[in-house]
Design a protein around this motif. Structure first.
Motif, PDB file in Angstrom:
ATOM      1  N   ASP A   1     -10.055 -33.013  -2.109  1.00 39.44           N
ATOM      2  CA  ASP A   1      -9.480 -31.981  -2.981  1.00 39.44           C
ATOM      3  C   ASP A   1      -8.381 -32.553  -3.872  1.00 39.44           C
ATOM      4  OD1 ASP A   1     -11.175 -30.056  -1.999  1.00 39.44           O
ATOM      5  OD2 ASP A   1      -9.710 -29.190  -0.608  1.00 39.44           O
ATOM      6  N   ALA A   2      -7.554 -33.417  -3.318  1.00 39.58           N
ATOM      7  CA  ALA A   2      -6.466 -34.001  -4.104  1.00 39.58           C
ATOM      8  C   ALA A   2      -7.009 -34.899  -5.207  1.00 39.58           C
ATOM      9  CB  ALA A   2      -5.517 -34.789  -3.193  1.00 39.58           C
ATOM     10  N   VAL A   3      -8.064 -35.645  -4.921  1.00 44.08           N
ATOM     11  CA  VAL A   3      -8.657 -36.518  -5.934  1.00 44.08           C
ATOM     12  C   VAL A   3      -9.308 -35.690  -7.041  1.00 44.08           C
ATOM     13  CG1 VAL A   3     -10.399 -38.287  -6.362  1.00 44.08           C
ATOM     14  CG2 VAL A   3      -8.968 -38.418  -4.315  1.00 44.08           C
ATOM     15  N   VAL A   4     -10.015 -34.615  -6.663  1.00 44.69           N
ATOM     16  CA  VAL A   4     -10.617 -33.730  -7.658  1.00 44.69           C
ATOM     17  C   VAL A   4      -9.548 -33.137  -8.562  1.00 44.69           C
ATOM     18  CG1 VAL A   4     -11.792 -31.513  -7.985  1.00 44.69           C
ATOM     19  CG2 VAL A   4     -12.688 -33.171  -6.360  1.00 44.69           C
ATOM     20  N   ALA A   5      -8.446 -32.685  -7.988  1.00 41.82           N
ATOM     21  CA  ALA A   5      -7.377 -32.087  -8.786  1.00 41.82           C
ATOM     22  C   ALA A   5      -6.795 -33.093  -9.771  1.00 41.82           C
ATOM     23  CB  ALA A   5      -6.283 -31.554  -7.862  1.00 41.82           C
ATOM     24  N   ALA A   6      -6.577 -34.325  -9.324  1.00 36.52           N
ATOM     25  CA  ALA A   6      -6.008 -35.342 -10.202  1.00 36.52           C
ATOM     26  C   ALA A   6      -6.963 -35.699 -11.331  1.00 36.52           C
ATOM     27  CB  ALA A   6      -5.668 -36.581  -9.383  1.00 36.52           C
ATOM     28  N   MET A   7      -8.242 -35.877 -11.011  1.00 31.64           N
ATOM     29  CA  MET A   7      -9.219 -36.217 -12.041  1.00 31.64           C
ATOM     30  C   MET A   7      -9.409 -35.063 -13.027  1.00 31.64           C
ATOM     31  SD  MET A   7     -12.025 -38.226  -9.676  1.00 31.64           S
ATOM     32  CE  MET A   7     -13.200 -38.467 -11.021  1.00 31.64           C
TER      33      MET A   7
ATOM     34  N   LEU B   1      -7.877 -41.147 -10.673  1.00 36.95           N
ATOM     35  CA  LEU B   1      -8.629 -41.348  -9.442  1.00 36.95           C
ATOM     36  C   LEU B   1      -7.936 -42.374  -8.547  1.00 36.95           C
ATOM     37  CD1 LEU B   1     -12.481 -42.053  -9.302  1.00 36.95           C
ATOM     38  CD2 LEU B   1     -10.877 -43.347  -7.929  1.00 36.95           C
ATOM     39  N   VAL B   2      -7.609 -43.514  -9.121  1.00 35.63           N
ATOM     40  CA  VAL B   2      -6.997 -44.591  -8.344  1.00 35.63           C
ATOM     41  C   VAL B   2      -5.641 -44.159  -7.788  1.00 35.63           C
ATOM     42  CG1 VAL B   2      -6.047 -46.928  -8.482  1.00 35.63           C
ATOM     43  CG2 VAL B   2      -8.247 -46.396  -9.573  1.00 35.63           C
ATOM     44  N   ALA B   3      -4.853 -43.445  -8.595  1.00 37.10           N
ATOM     45  CA  ALA B   3      -3.527 -43.026  -8.149  1.00 37.10           C
ATOM     46  C   ALA B   3      -3.595 -42.004  -7.014  1.00 37.10           C
ATOM     47  CB  ALA B   3      -2.742 -42.449  -9.330  1.00 37.10           C
ATOM     48  N   ALA B   4      -4.603 -41.127  -7.042  1.00 33.47           N
ATOM     49  CA  ALA B   4      -4.699 -40.068  -6.038  1.00 33.47           C
ATOM     50  C   ALA B   4      -5.464 -40.496  -4.796  1.00 33.47           C
ATOM     51  CB  ALA B   4      -5.366 -38.837  -6.655  1.00 33.47           C
ATOM     52  N   HIS B   5      -6.242 -41.550  -4.909  1.00 30.89           N
ATOM     53  CA  HIS B   5      -7.086 -41.994  -3.792  1.00 30.89           C
ATOM     54  C   HIS B   5      -6.212 -42.638  -2.715  1.00 30.89           C
ATOM     55  CE1 HIS B   5     -10.514 -43.631  -1.674  1.00 30.89           C
ATOM     56  NE2 HIS B   5     -11.355 -43.093  -2.566  1.00 30.89           N
ATOM     57  N   PRO B   6      -6.454 -42.346  -1.443  1.00 36.14           N
ATOM     58  CA  PRO B   6      -5.597 -42.893  -0.382  1.00 36.14           C
ATOM     59  C   PRO B   6      -5.847 -44.373  -0.076  1.00 36.14           C
ATOM     60  CG  PRO B   6      -7.341 -41.562   0.585  1.00 36.14           C
ATOM     61  CD  PRO B   6      -7.431 -41.377  -0.900  1.00 36.14           C
ATOM     62  N   TYR B   7      -6.998 -44.930  -0.487  1.00 38.28           N
ATOM     63  CA  TYR B   7      -7.320 -46.300  -0.125  1.00 38.28           C
ATOM     64  C   TYR B   7      -6.555 -47.313  -0.974  1.00 38.28           C
ATOM     65  CZ  TYR B   7     -11.366 -44.755   2.665  1.00 38.28           C
ATOM     66  OH  TYR B   7     -12.203 -44.179   3.598  1.00 38.28           O
TER      67      TYR B   7
END
Length: 376
Positions: free
Chosen positions: A158-164, A228-234
């Motif tokens: 959900d966090a990645v979708v929101a950021a993108m 995407l990269v900023a919100a992704h946990p990896y």
């Protein structure tokens, strides 16, 4: 006539916010890729309280605008359709642009995007002819699109979708935050220099992940990937970017109609005038489905036949294409380019009026060189 654009909207204050309000209905990203829609002239920060609407920016239209200048002009046919290197006074498109700039009038174009928009030019044409059970046909590629695919732990999706989405991905028509997710397992082995969020160095780790897919305009690619990269946990997110053709708009409409080609011709003549109307096909032929395309629809004749139409009403059909259409069983009724667009202009006036500005309606003034012929 039902007007889908009559609901009131909050008053706009600037050209920029006015254009944004217009875009909510017209969806300019779905305009044909060759079509220069959007703000063509003007200062985005200028205040807007009064707007004019016209079909085409002709010399008579410019004269009326200069007599009592509005803050913004919304035009259907682009003023500057092709790139120009000079804006010099004179009776040309560039000369008219020069005068409008001098008068401080911003120019906003909505053309093929308004053709395709719900309640826009194509729908207005279909309604004028009384078509029933109307659907779209005739897709055209709009703005260049990409699809971004990533693999993310389900709890972080959900966090990645929101950021993108905030960066410009995931918009389809009037919907935002659009994504597709499929569950699976991601596996990786973290090297000695890695700093894994999940798992340990030197061990193969399996993680329940969601495959996340979102479309985006190509112009937003850098911003979307960065989000995407900023919100992704990896530490090292895996993602793919694909070229795609998606969510194309339909510039035509096809619907039910009962009668003969001759009776359809009479209906077209009543709605648009007899002068300039051309008909190709057997007048006694039965018509159960009619296709319509506002403006120049000759390139859509084959698509209309494939959509099940027995006849098409559009403009600018040349002799050889008309012969080929009749040979395929499709009757062609051509009342003229401008004539098929004018029903949509009333809709456009209603749309602009709903944006909280005073409106000057110039849609019946100077519709082009053939206006007298096609209007009869």
């Amino acid at each position: 006539m039902t007007d889908e654009f009559s609901s009131a909207s909050p008053p706009v204050q600037t050209v920029l916010s006015f254009v944004a309000g217009l875009a909510q209905a017209t969806q300019p990203e779905r305009a044909a890729v060759w079509d220069p829609v959007g703000l063509q002239l003007g200062d985005p920060e200028s205040v807007v309280a009064r707007a004019a609407v016209c079909h085409e920016v002709t010399e008579p239209v410019v004269e009326k605008l200069l007599d009592d200048p509005p803050d913004v002009l919304v035009v259907y046919h682009p003023l500057l359709f092709h790139p120009t290197t000079r804006l010099v006074a004179g009776p040309t498109a560039a000369g008219r642009a020069f005068r409008l700039i001098g008068a401080g009038i911003a120019v906003v174009v909505t053309h093929t995007d308004f053709d395709a928009a719900p309640g826009g030019t194509a729908d207005a044409l279909a309604e004028t002819l009384g078509l029933q059970a109307v659907t779209g046909f005739g897709s055209v590629q709009g703005e260049d699109q990409i699809k971004v695919v990533t693999f993310v732990p389900e709890e972080a999706a959900d966090a990645v979708v929101a950021a993108m989405s905030h960066a410009g991905a995931g918009r389809i028509g009037n919907y935002t935050h659009c994504s597709f997710r499929a569950r699976g397992e991601g596996r990786f082995l973290a090297g000695e220099a890695a700093d894994p969020v999940i798992g340990r160095r030197g061990e193969v780790t399996g993680v329940a992940e969601a495959r996340l897919e979102m479309v985006a305009p190509r112009r937003a690619e850098d911003a979307v990937v960065a989000a995407l990269v900023a919100a992704h946990p990896y530490e090292e997110p895996a993602f793919d970017v694909y070229d795609t053709r998606s969510n194309q708009a339909f510039f035509g409409r096809v619907g039910d109609w009962s009668g003969s080609v001759g009776e359809l011709a009479e209906t077209v003549a009543e709605r648009f005038g007899r002068s300039g109307l051309r008909v190709a096909g057997r007048m006694e032929g039965d018509v159960e489905r009619v296709a319509v395309v506002p403006g120049s629809g000759a390139s859509f004749l084959g698509a209309a036949a494939h959509a099940g139409a027995d006849a098409i009403v559009t403009g600018d059909v040349d002799h050889h294409r008309a012969v080929a259409a009749v040979d395929s069983g499709l009757a062609v009724l051509d009342p003229g380019h401008a004539a098929t667009e004018l029903p949509g202009m009333r809709r456009l006036v209603g749309l602009v009026a709903g944006l909280g500005v005073d409106v000057v309606d110039l849609t019946g003034d100077g519709s082009g060189p053939w206006v007298e012929m096609v209007r009869g």
